[in-house]
Design a protein around this motif. Sequence first.
Motif, mmCIF file in Angstrom:
data_model
loop_
_atom_site.group_PDB
_atom_site.id
_atom_site.type_symbol
_atom_site.label_atom_id
_atom_site.label_comp_id
_atom_site.label_asym_id
_atom_site.label_seq_id
_atom_site.Cartn_x
_atom_site.Cartn_y
_atom_site.Cartn_z
ATOM 1 N N ASP A 1 0.836 -1.214 0.000
ATOM 2 C CA ASP A 1 0.000 0.000 0.000
ATOM 3 C C ASP A 1 0.866 1.259 0.000
ATOM 4 O O ASP A 1 0.520 2.256 -0.646
ATOM 5 C CB ASP A 1 -0.919 -0.003 1.228
ATOM 6 N N HIS A 2 1.983 1.216 0.719
ATOM 7 C CA HIS A 2 2.842 2.399 0.850
ATOM 8 C C HIS A 2 3.747 2.614 -0.354
ATOM 9 O O HIS A 2 4.086 3.755 -0.685
ATOM 10 C CB HIS A 2 3.722 2.276 2.104
ATOM 11 N N TYR A 3 4.144 1.511 -1.000
ATOM 12 C CA TYR A 3 5.138 1.578 -2.081
ATOM 13 C C TYR A 3 4.626 0.818 -3.306
ATOM 14 O O TYR A 3 4.940 -0.365 -3.485
ATOM 15 C CB TYR A 3 6.469 0.974 -1.613
ATOM 16 N N PRO A 4 3.850 1.484 -4.145
ATOM 17 C CA PRO A 4 3.290 0.804 -5.325
ATOM 18 C C PRO A 4 4.397 0.207 -6.196
ATOM 19 O O PRO A 4 5.383 0.871 -6.520
ATOM 20 C CB PRO A 4 2.568 1.934 -6.058
ATOM 21 N N GLY A 5 4.224 -1.073 -6.527
ATOM 22 C CA GLY A 5 5.175 -1.752 -7.390
ATOM 23 C C GLY A 5 6.295 -2.465 -6.664
ATOM 24 O O GLY A 5 7.032 -3.246 -7.271
ATOM 25 N N LEU A 6 6.464 -2.223 -5.349
ATOM 26 C CA LEU A 6 7.545 -2.874 -4.620
ATOM 27 C C LEU A 6 7.244 -4.349 -4.403
ATOM 28 O O LEU A 6 8.113 -5.218 -4.598
ATOM 29 C CB LEU A 6 7.775 -2.170 -3.278
ATOM 30 N N VAL A 7 6.028 -4.641 -3.986
ATOM 31 C CA VAL A 7 5.581 -6.018 -3.765
ATOM 32 C C VAL A 7 4.143 -6.138 -4.261
ATOM 33 O O VAL A 7 3.433 -5.133 -4.388
ATOM 34 C CB VAL A 7 5.646 -6.406 -2.267
ATOM 35 N N PRO A 8 3.673 -7.355 -4.537
ATOM 36 C CA PRO A 8 2.297 -7.513 -4.994
ATOM 37 C C PRO A 8 1.292 -7.093 -3.925
ATOM 38 O O PRO A 8 1.567 -7.177 -2.720
ATOM 39 C CB PRO A 8 2.180 -9.019 -5.271
ATOM 40 N N THR A 9 0.138 -6.655 -4.368
ATOM 41 C CA THR A 9 -0.938 -6.309 -3.444
ATOM 42 C C THR A 9 -1.610 -7.573 -2.927
ATOM 43 O O THR A 9 -1.419 -8.672 -3.454
ATOM 44 C CB THR A 9 -1.987 -5.439 -4.145
ATOM 45 N N ARG A 10 -2.427 -7.409 -1.921
ATOM 46 C CA ARG A 10 -3.180 -8.541 -1.383
ATOM 47 C C ARG A 10 -4.079 -9.148 -2.468
ATOM 48 O O ARG A 10 -4.193 -10.377 -2.580
ATOM 49 C CB ARG A 10 -4.025 -8.096 -0.184
ATOM 50 N N ALA A 11 -4.701 -8.292 -3.272
ATOM 51 C CA ALA A 11 -5.589 -8.790 -4.327
ATOM 52 C C ALA A 11 -4.818 -9.625 -5.343
ATOM 53 O O ALA A 11 -5.311 -10.655 -5.831
ATOM 54 C CB ALA A 11 -6.296 -7.626 -5.017
ATOM 55 N N GLN A 12 -3.606 -9.206 -5.682
ATOM 56 C CA GLN A 12 -2.804 -9.955 -6.645
ATOM 57 C C GLN A 12 -2.403 -11.325 -6.095
ATOM 58 O O GLN A 12 -2.459 -12.333 -6.803
ATOM 59 C CB GLN A 12 -1.562 -9.142 -7.025
ATOM 60 N N ILE A 13 -2.015 -11.368 -4.831
ATOM 61 C CA ILE A 13 -1.643 -12.654 -4.224
ATOM 62 C C ILE A 13 -2.868 -13.539 -4.068
ATOM 63 O O ILE A 13 -2.809 -14.761 -4.309
ATOM 64 C CB ILE A 13 -0.945 -12.431 -2.874
ATOM 65 N N ASP A 14 -4.012 -12.954 -3.676
ATOM 66 C CA ASP A 14 -5.239 -13.744 -3.553
ATOM 67 C C ASP A 14 -5.631 -14.362 -4.896
ATOM 68 O O ASP A 14 -6.093 -15.510 -4.961
ATOM 69 C CB ASP A 14 -6.383 -12.870 -3.032
ATOM 70 N N ALA A 15 -5.447 -13.606 -5.976
ATOM 71 C CA ALA A 15 -5.759 -14.134 -7.309
ATOM 72 C C ALA A 15 -4.821 -15.290 -7.649
ATOM 73 O O ALA A 15 -5.245 -16.299 -8.232
ATOM 74 C CB ALA A 15 -5.653 -13.026 -8.352
ATOM 75 N N ASP A 16 -3.548 -15.168 -7.281
ATOM 76 C CA ASP A 16 -2.592 -16.242 -7.526
ATOM 77 C C ASP A 16 -2.955 -17.509 -6.756
ATOM 78 O O ASP A 16 -2.706 -18.621 -7.235
ATOM 79 C CB ASP A 16 -1.189 -15.784 -7.120
ATOM 80 N N ARG A 17 -3.525 -17.352 -5.566
ATOM 81 C CA ARG A 17 -3.857 -18.512 -4.737
ATOM 82 C C ARG A 17 -4.961 -19.353 -5.356
ATOM 83 O O ARG A 17 -5.181 -20.499 -4.940
ATOM 84 C CB ARG A 17 -4.269 -18.063 -3.328
ATOM 85 N N LEU A 18 -5.659 -18.823 -6.341
ATOM 86 C CA LEU A 18 -6.699 -19.582 -7.038
ATOM 87 C C LEU A 18 -6.127 -20.421 -8.170
ATOM 88 O O LEU A 18 -6.857 -21.213 -8.784
ATOM 89 C CB LEU A 18 -7.756 -18.624 -7.593
ATOM 90 N N LEU A 19 -4.835 -20.264 -8.447
ATOM 91 C CA LEU A 19 -4.201 -20.930 -9.577
ATOM 92 C C LEU A 19 -3.309 -22.069 -9.107
ATOM 93 O O LEU A 19 -2.765 -22.024 -7.998
ATOM 94 C CB LEU A 19 -3.349 -19.928 -10.367
ATOM 95 N N PRO A 20 -3.125 -23.102 -9.926
ATOM 96 C CA PRO A 20 -2.135 -24.130 -9.590
ATOM 97 C C PRO A 20 -0.738 -23.537 -9.594
ATOM 98 O O PRO A 20 -0.501 -22.481 -10.193
ATOM 99 C CB PRO A 20 -2.313 -25.172 -10.703
ATOM 100 N N GLN A 21 0.189 -24.224 -8.940
ATOM 101 C CA GLN A 21 1.546 -23.700 -8.815
ATOM 102 C C GLN A 21 2.156 -23.383 -10.174
ATOM 103 O O GLN A 21 2.849 -22.374 -10.338
ATOM 104 C CB GLN A 21 2.429 -24.716 -8.062
ATOM 105 N N ALA A 22 1.879 -24.190 -11.173
ATOM 106 C CA ALA A 22 2.473 -23.998 -12.498
ATOM 107 C C ALA A 22 2.004 -22.728 -13.188
ATOM 108 O O ALA A 22 2.690 -22.201 -14.064
ATOM 109 C CB ALA A 22 2.156 -25.196 -13.384
ATOM 110 N N ALA A 23 0.817 -22.216 -12.801
ATOM 111 C CA ALA A 23 0.228 -21.064 -13.496
ATOM 112 C C ALA A 23 0.381 -19.758 -12.733
ATOM 113 O O ALA A 23 -0.064 -18.713 -13.215
ATOM 114 C CB ALA A 23 -1.257 -21.331 -13.772
ATOM 115 N N LYS A 24 1.007 -19.784 -11.570
ATOM 116 C CA LYS A 24 1.122 -18.568 -10.771
ATOM 117 C C LYS A 24 1.992 -17.527 -11.466
ATOM 118 O O LYS A 24 2.861 -17.845 -12.275
ATOM 119 C CB LYS A 24 1.708 -18.891 -9.391
ATOM 120 N N SER A 25 1.744 -16.275 -11.097
ATOM 121 C CA SER A 25 2.461 -15.160 -11.735
ATOM 122 C C SER A 25 3.891 -15.027 -11.264
ATOM 123 O O SER A 25 4.712 -14.370 -11.905
ATOM 124 C CB SER A 25 1.717 -13.850 -11.437
ATOM 125 N N GLY A 26 4.215 -15.638 -10.126
ATOM 126 C CA GLY A 26 5.543 -15.454 -9.541
ATOM 127 C C GLY A 26 5.623 -14.274 -8.598
ATOM 128 O O GLY A 26 6.707 -13.871 -8.187
#
Length: 469
Positions: free
Chosen positions: A106-131
């Motif tokens: 929230d404090h540093y845009p682009g430094l680390v993924p947001t909660r929403a981005q990580i939550d979206a990744d958690r819906l994907l299999p390991q092979a399809a995650k964004s990294g």
Amino acid sequence: METPSSGKASGSPPGRPGAPDFRGDHSTDVRQLSDCTQACAELTAALPSRPERSPAQHAEADRAQAAARRARHRFLQLHADRVHDEVTAGSSRHLRLGELVFTAADHYPGLVPTRAQIDADRLLPQAAKSGGEVDQDIFFAHLLASRDTGERLLRSMLTPTARAVDLLPEFRRTGHLDLGEAVIHRDGHVAEVTICNQHVLNAEDDAVVEALETAVDLALLDDAVSVGVLRGSVLSHSRYRGRRAFGAGINLTHLYTGKIGFVDFMLRRETGYIRKLIHGLHLGSGHSPLDLPGGKPWVGAIDTFAIGGATQVALVLDRVIAGSDAYFSLPALTEGIIPGVANMRLGRVVGRRMAQRLIFFGERVAANSPDARALCDEVVAPEEMDRAVAAAADRLADPAVPSNRRMFHLAEESDDLFRTYMSRYALEQSARMHSPDVVAKLERTWVNRRRPGGSGGRTELAREAPAHT
């Protein structure tokens, strides 16, 4: 490291982001980081979805991702301490790993993924995650590399969880709590914590780590408890029905399907409940600086097997009692990952050569073999486990034990050693989890598990098959 330059990098094709020219001015560097990572994200978003990309498009996406990560590394080399100070309000807020990384987003845009981005990744299999988890781990690697910031972060992870604080009055009153994936029961001065993930042979996942840390906190917070016992529950799997098992390591199905979080599992279990088993709790700045965390002694009851992460946990316990039919193993290379902090602790316990046989070659150590003397203190018949565990707990209740164990740990594993290891571990393990060979190994395990006559319907059973032992 990419050479800093202003504007776009020399020779870059049109649209490719250039390297930020970080000079150490915080506000300017924050802006440049945001511009760079946004440009990299836009370039990747303009490409087709991952399964539809051509080899050239995959390469272009990889270059954009690498450029963004170089920028994050360089920014954090310059500003990691400042970032932590701002996010924690001058270290006045003891933020745990998840809180810290998402507040930083929230404090540093682009430094680390947001909660929403990580939550979206958690819906994907390991092979399809964004990294995106790799970007989180760049963040933690740099924070831990700084001595002052790293120590503050590790102290924050020794504070009691909010869930444990909320449940403490009930536990003090009743002496029993069912936390779902773990149960804690107090009997006199002993708190027994039982791992309850029976359908997968007491394998660990995010929910188990959450329950175990809560249970360990309760045992440490309750003044009526002087000794803890860690044990696995009776299993429901057909092959082991009616028998206890200490644990089968990581839940491979959850890893394959993308449900194992690097922050919530890989980092949290090492800096949270496992380290609390060693050092106890840090209760905040209101306590005397001489009131160092020392923890309470713990007995481990190794029924049937301690596979992978379960053996890692056994390494930090004060008295390990194994059934004569039990065994230890660390088959991390079967999955292609790093077995937590075992690479640092195991050699000290069993010697370098045996540690490499366990980790590199998956050697299984039977509890009743001579080699097991370095992994457990006592081997008894399965029917004698309850008696032996109770006797060990009584012995460790001696008031002189906490001071002595504190001195043992001070001599064996300094905070600096652990912090430095975890800084590198963050980078190495996250890269391993997203590497092609790990994804391929998980895929083979999954296919074998679903094939008629394969390993069966349990997440860790591949480890039990002869090919993996």
